[in-house]
Scaffold this motif. Sequence first.
Motif, short mmCIF file in Angstrom:
data_model
loop_
_atom_site.label_atom_id
_atom_site.label_comp_id
_atom_site.label_asym_id
_atom_site.label_seq_id
_atom_site.Cartn_x
_atom_site.Cartn_y
_atom_site.Cartn_z
N ARG A 76 0.81 -1.22 0.00
CA ARG A 76 0.00 0.00 0.00
C ARG A 76 0.85 1.27 0.00
N GLY A 77 1.94 1.23 -0.73
CA GLY A 77 2.76 2.41 -0.91
C GLY A 77 4.20 2.20 -0.52
N ARG A 78 5.04 3.11 -0.98
CA ARG A 78 6.46 3.08 -0.64
C ARG A 78 6.62 3.30 0.87
N PRO A 79 7.37 2.43 1.55
CA PRO A 79 7.49 2.56 3.01
C PRO A 79 7.99 3.93 3.47
N SER A 80 8.93 4.52 2.75
CA SER A 80 9.46 5.83 3.15
C SER A 80 8.40 6.91 3.03
N ASP A 81 7.59 6.87 1.95
CA ASP A 81 6.54 7.87 1.79
C ASP A 81 5.48 7.72 2.88
N ARG A 82 5.10 6.49 3.16
CA ARG A 82 4.10 6.26 4.20
C ARG A 82 4.62 6.69 5.56
N ALA A 83 5.92 6.44 5.81
CA ALA A 83 6.49 6.80 7.10
C ALA A 83 6.49 8.30 7.31
N LEU A 84 6.87 9.06 6.28
CA LEU A 84 6.93 10.51 6.42
C LEU A 84 5.55 11.15 6.41
N GLU A 85 4.59 10.48 5.81
CA GLU A 85 3.25 11.05 5.73
C GLU A 85 2.46 10.85 7.02
N ASN A 86 2.35 9.61 7.45
CA ASN A 86 1.52 9.31 8.62
C ASN A 86 2.19 8.39 9.64
N GLY A 87 3.49 8.10 9.44
CA GLY A 87 4.15 7.15 10.31
C GLY A 87 3.78 5.72 9.92
N ASN A 114 7.94 13.95 -0.21
CA ASN A 114 8.37 12.95 0.77
C ASN A 114 9.51 12.10 0.24
N HIS A 115 9.42 11.75 -1.05
CA HIS A 115 10.47 10.92 -1.64
C HIS A 115 11.80 11.67 -1.67
N ALA A 116 11.74 12.95 -2.02
CA ALA A 116 12.97 13.76 -2.05
C ALA A 116 13.55 13.91 -0.65
N LEU A 117 12.68 14.07 0.33
CA LEU A 117 13.15 14.19 1.71
C LEU A 117 13.84 12.91 2.16
N PHE A 118 13.28 11.76 1.79
CA PHE A 118 13.89 10.50 2.23
C PHE A 118 15.20 10.26 1.50
N LEU A 119 15.27 10.62 0.22
CA LEU A 119 16.53 10.47 -0.51
C LEU A 119 17.62 11.31 0.14
N ASN A 197 10.63 -1.47 6.66
CA ASN A 197 10.21 -0.51 7.68
C ASN A 197 11.32 -0.21 8.68
N TYR A 198 12.06 -1.24 9.07
CA TYR A 198 13.19 -1.04 9.99
C TYR A 198 14.23 -0.11 9.35
N TYR A 199 14.49 -0.33 8.07
CA TYR A 199 15.49 0.48 7.38
C TYR A 199 15.04 1.94 7.30
N VAL A 200 13.79 2.15 6.93
CA VAL A 200 13.27 3.52 6.82
C VAL A 200 13.34 4.21 8.18
N ARG A 201 12.93 3.52 9.22
CA ARG A 201 12.97 4.13 10.56
C ARG A 201 14.40 4.48 10.96
N GLU A 202 15.33 3.59 10.68
CA GLU A 202 16.72 3.84 11.05
C GLU A 202 17.29 5.06 10.31
N VAL A 203 17.00 5.15 9.01
CA VAL A 203 17.49 6.28 8.22
C VAL A 203 16.91 7.59 8.75
N LEU A 204 15.64 7.60 9.06
CA LEU A 204 15.01 8.84 9.54
C LEU A 204 15.53 9.24 10.91
N HIS A 205 15.78 8.28 11.78
CA HIS A 205 16.32 8.61 13.10
C HIS A 205 17.75 9.14 12.98
N ILE A 206 18.53 8.55 12.09
CA ILE A 206 19.89 9.05 11.88
C ILE A 206 19.86 10.46 11.32
N ALA A 207 18.97 10.69 10.34
CA ALA A 207 18.86 12.02 9.75
C ALA A 207 18.43 13.05 10.79
#
Length: 220
Positions: A76-87, A114-119, A197-207
């Motif tokens: 139901r969508g790219r994990p990074s986009d979903r994470a930045l949009e609604n968690g 959201n995609h640019a932010l995650f990149l 999901n683990y990877y997306v969360r880790e990247v966002l916490h590091i950022a």
Amino acid sequence: MHDKFNYYDLLSMLVPGTLLVGSVPFLFPSITSPASHVGIPDAFVVVVLTAVAVFLGQAVQAVASLVEPVLYWTWRGRPSDRALENGIPRYLPADAAKRIRRKLQQWVGSDATNHALFLFAMQQADGADVGRARRFNSLYAYHRGLVVLLVILMVMLSLSAKWGRAAAWDWGTQLASFAALALLVLLMWHRARQRANYYVREVLHIAERLYEEWKGAEHG
């Protein structure tokens, strides 16, 4: 170079490739039986089969990368986009996602997608040389490859049921084999989603941590 090629990168090539190489003589013995009479030295056969396994493993990973949009659709969508949009429930609370998104926008620009932010967050995490994020990414790629591998094995089993060894199996054995592979596909699909999901969360916490360091240096 050692940091870029880790244990899970090796597994993501050898495991799918080896299973594919081993499944061919099992499902289609008529294909490999002529090779047993060639008289090639066993040591050379091992080298050749290892090379074939690595090549097939890389091919599986290439296919997995190509079909990644299909995986995103089933999730139901790219994990990074979903994470930045609604968690993401159980992985990243919505309030934390909004907080990190706001900080990234301050860093990159308010009009960034959201995609640019995650990149950008990925670029910062890679530049920080954090092995944990790379490990999660490698685990995701490994499980994504296993999903593709199991789908390939299901196709091979269906072909074997018509032209290979599985044609001699009774209906119950064929059905049980298909069901077992289908369950494994679902299990690895779920596992790949977890790892993504683990990877997306880790990247966002590091950022977020790097953003705080950047802001501190800016005001210092």
